[in-house]
Design an enzyme around this catalytic site. Structure first.
Site, PDB file in Angstrom:
ATOM      1  N   ASP A  68      56.432  23.185  11.236  1.00 37.12           N
ATOM      2  CA  ASP A  68      57.043  24.420  11.714  1.00 37.12           C
ATOM      3  C   ASP A  68      56.511  25.590  10.897  1.00 37.12           C
ATOM      4  OD1 ASP A  68      58.369  23.956   9.269  1.00 37.12           O
ATOM      5  OD2 ASP A  68      59.959  22.895  10.341  1.00 37.12           O
ATOM      6  N   ASP A  70      57.320  29.167   8.880  1.00 41.56           N
ATOM      7  CA  ASP A  70      58.302  30.047   8.252  1.00 41.56           C
ATOM      8  C   ASP A  70      57.634  31.382   7.985  1.00 41.56           C
ATOM      9  OD1 ASP A  70      60.122  27.973   8.129  1.00 41.56           O
ATOM     10  OD2 ASP A  70      59.396  27.299   6.181  1.00 41.56           O
ATOM     11  N   ASP A 144      59.136  26.217  -5.271  1.00 44.42           N
ATOM     12  CA  ASP A 144      59.021  25.080  -6.179  1.00 44.42           C
ATOM     13  C   ASP A 144      57.617  24.823  -6.736  1.00 44.42           C
ATOM     14  OD1 ASP A 144      58.352  24.352  -3.594  1.00 44.42           O
ATOM     15  OD2 ASP A 144      59.806  22.719  -3.439  1.00 44.42           O
TER      16      ASP A 144
HETATM   17  P1  ATP Z   1      57.746  20.142   4.912  1.00 41.91           P
HETATM   18  O1  ATP Z   1      58.360  21.122   5.873  1.00 41.91           O
HETATM   19  O2  ATP Z   1      56.408  19.675   5.250  1.00 41.91           O
HETATM   20  O3  ATP Z   1      58.683  19.055   4.544  1.00 41.91           O
HETATM   21  P2  ATP Z   1      57.910  22.408   3.166  1.00 41.91           P
HETATM   22  O4  ATP Z   1      57.260  22.710   1.859  1.00 41.91           O
HETATM   23  O5  ATP Z   1      57.644  23.335   4.291  1.00 41.91           O
HETATM   24  O6  ATP Z   1      57.522  20.928   3.536  1.00 41.91           O
HETATM   25  P3  ATP Z   1      60.647  23.115   3.514  1.00 41.91           P
HETATM   26  O7  ATP Z   1      61.861  22.339   3.119  1.00 41.91           O
HETATM   27  O8  ATP Z   1      60.401  23.420   4.937  1.00 41.91           O
HETATM   28  O9  ATP Z   1      59.436  22.286   2.906  1.00 41.91           O
HETATM   29  O10 ATP Z   1      60.657  24.440   2.648  1.00 41.91           O
HETATM   30  C1  ATP Z   1      59.872  25.586   2.939  1.00 41.91           C
HETATM   31  C2  ATP Z   1      59.481  26.287   1.646  1.00 41.91           C
HETATM   32  O11 ATP Z   1      60.639  26.677   0.916  1.00 41.91           O
HETATM   33  C3  ATP Z   1      58.697  25.419   0.681  1.00 41.91           C
HETATM   34  O12 ATP Z   1      57.325  25.418   0.978  1.00 41.91           O
HETATM   35  C4  ATP Z   1      58.990  26.077  -0.639  1.00 41.91           C
HETATM   36  O13 ATP Z   1      58.208  27.217  -0.834  1.00 41.91           O
HETATM   37  C5  ATP Z   1      60.425  26.499  -0.480  1.00 41.91           C
HETATM   38  N1  ATP Z   1      61.363  25.475  -0.973  1.00 41.91           N
HETATM   39  C6  ATP Z   1      61.922  24.472  -0.263  1.00 41.91           C
HETATM   40  N2  ATP Z   1      62.743  23.730  -1.008  1.00 41.91           N
HETATM   41  C7  ATP Z   1      62.734  24.271  -2.242  1.00 41.91           C
HETATM   42  C8  ATP Z   1      63.390  23.982  -3.472  1.00 41.91           C
HETATM   43  N3  ATP Z   1      64.215  22.954  -3.562  1.00 41.91           N
HETATM   44  N4  ATP Z   1      63.130  24.780  -4.528  1.00 41.91           N
HETATM   45  C9  ATP Z   1      62.300  25.838  -4.425  1.00 41.91           C
HETATM   46  N5  ATP Z   1      61.655  26.161  -3.297  1.00 41.91           N
HETATM   47  C10 ATP Z   1      61.850  25.398  -2.215  1.00 41.91           C
HETATM   48 MG    MG Z   2      58.612  23.328   6.264  1.00 42.20          MG
END
Ligand code: ATP
Ligand code: MG
Length: 440
Positions: A68, A70, A144
């Site tokens: 997705d 963001d 993160d």
């Molecule tokens: P995926 O969607 O492939 O699981 P993602 O990195 O996009 O991985 P999301 O949970 O969609 O994970 O989070 C989007 C963004 O928000 C991350 O890329 C990161 O920058 C931030 N993020 C998510 N969770 C955390 C956290 N626990 N601490 C700090 N930043 C976070």
């Molecule tokens: Mg994501």
């Protein structure tokens, strides 16, 4: 900017971002979905800044298709919403805007800061509240990993990189932004994210990112069970569950997420069973076939149930009751930590409870069993047990044949009835009653 000033006064680093041109990173705007492009364009036309951020930028740069998109912006949620026909503000703690365009939903979040003064932490350093709007720089710092803090500007096709994420992507490493211990204390789930994203993307954990994990693993006990469950589900359904589990063991996290998983993995049969289950799940996810979380959790905990079942029988309990007690015991222990949903545990129970019924291959029982609602799942489970060497391969072959055979063949396949005599003498009950197995 006040935050910037405070950081200067406190002597903390003020990051200057690198703006990297397309010629260097190679990501063209047409790699984005029409929805993500449109959202950025509308925000920009309204005078705000807007960037694709996080997982999508990271995945695209690595050549993966993002799940997705963001978008991060300096517009507040109440300013974002009126710009789109179909948009809604969601979330109470962090307000985000979901913009629906075509079949797509783009999540728009306002730059946020982990405010140094107002952030509430518990006594272990876990952040309880951090919902202050901030600058792009603040927003990058609260993310993160460096590879998750890249901002892509579709207007200029530049990547804005505050924490060396592009260099890390090139080196194929995951690195925590800031001090790893502090960041894990703020949110222990980041340790699981490190493992999951590392396995999914084929990145290795940087030594400093990896080092504190084993010591800090017990912090996962503080994480609300529902959040832990969500994260475990993501991990197990990532298509890289086997690699994740291996990595969880390597970094010392497996005890934190599924209590007693370490015990299971130490038994040769248990390890084989879990490995097969995860391997099968990964193959299905990668082939875009549906997977059942209930089946997977049932598999992960089966050897736990087996052990408990055995110990209840050893205390003289009848087999069926002993199995019930074992299932209760295992689920109670797990649910304390992982909020496995009721719907899921109901299916897990059905699959487990069906297993002894596969041993009964005489009389009416096999006919009744193949009519059971979850028969297919129960049979797949049996097949895993056979593949792991827990039950004989013949048993699985018998059921495979029985399912697809015609009635004549089925009758010939039945084994002589050796079941307890009293069952046959029992008066006929209502159809529902036949579902409960007698395994004594
Ligand atoms: P995926 O969607 O492939 O699981 P993602 O990195 O996009 O991985 P999301 O949970 O969609 O994970 O989070 C989007 C963004 O928000 C991350 O890329 C990161 O920058 C931030 N993020 C998510 N969770 C955390 C956290 N626990 N601490 C700090 N930043 C976070
Ligand atoms: Mg994501």
């Amino acid at each position: 900017m006040i935050q910037r000033l405070i950081r200067r006064v406190l002597g903390l680093a003020v990051e200057t971002p690198q703006r990297v041109r397309r010629a260097k990173h190679g990501l063209a705007r047409d790699a984005l979905t029409p929805g993500a492009l449109k959202v950025c364009e509308v925000l920009r036309d309204a005078g705000y800044s807007a960037y694709v951020v996080g997982g999508a930028v990271r995945d695209l740069l690595l050549g993966f298709v993002p799940k997705d998109f963001d978008v991060a912006t300096d517009a507040r949620p109440e300013e974002v919403k009126p710009l789109f026909r179909r948009a809604m503000v969601i979330g109470r703690r962090f307000r985000l805007v979901h913009v629906m365009l075509g079949g797509e939903t783009v999540e728009v979040s306002t730059f946020r800061a982990a405010d140094l003064e107002t952030t509430q932490k518990d006594e272990h350093g876990r952040v309880l509240r951090d919902n202050v709007f901030g600058s792009q720089e603040d927003d990058a710092r609260r993310r993160d990993f460096s590879v998750n803090a890249l901002y892509y500007d579709p207007a200029t096709e530049e990547v804005i990189d505050y924490h060396g994420g592009l260099a890390d992507l090139k080196k194929r490493v995951m690195r925590v932004i800031g001090d790893p211990e502090e960041r894990y204390r703020e949110d222990p789930v980041r340790m699981l994210r490190a493992v999951r994203l590392g396995a999914k993307l084929g990145l290795t954990l940087d030594a400093t990112t990896r080092a504190p994990i084993r010591r800090l693993a017990p912090l996962l006990e503080r994480v609300p069970p529902a959040r832990l469950f969500d994260e475990m589900l993501k991990l197990l359904l990532s298509g890289h569950a086997s690699a994740c589990l291996r990595q969880l063991r390597e970094v010392g996290l497996h005890k934190g997420v599924l209590p007693m998983l370490d015990v299971i993995l130490d038994q040769p049969l248990g390890e084989r069973f879990v490995t097969l289950a995860l391997g099968q799940t990964d193959a299905r996810v990668l082939a875009d076939r549906p997977v059942s979380p209930a089946f997977l959790f049932a598999a992960l905990l089966w050897h736990e149930v087996l052990a408990a079942w055995k110990s209840h029988r050893a205390q003289g309990e009848p087999s069926a009751l002993a199995l019930e007690a074992a299932m209760d015991e295992v689920l109670d222990t797990q649910c304390e930590k992982l909020a496995i949903t009721r719907k899921l545990t109901a299916t897990m129970r059905e699959v487990w409870a069906m297993q002894p019924r596969f041993e009964m291959r005489s009389g009416q029982r096999p006919w009744r069993l193949i009519e059971a609602e979850r028969f297919r799942m129960g049979y797949d489970f049996l097949a895993l047990r056979a593949a792991s060497g827990e039950v004989s391969a013949d048993l699985e072959v018998w059921w495979r044949t029985f399912q697809s055979a015609d009635d004549e063949t089925r009758k010939e396949m039945l084994l002589p009835d050796t079941g307890p005599k009293k069952r046959r003498r029992r008066r006929k009950k209502s159809p529902g009653a036949s579902a409960s197995p007698s395994t004594d």
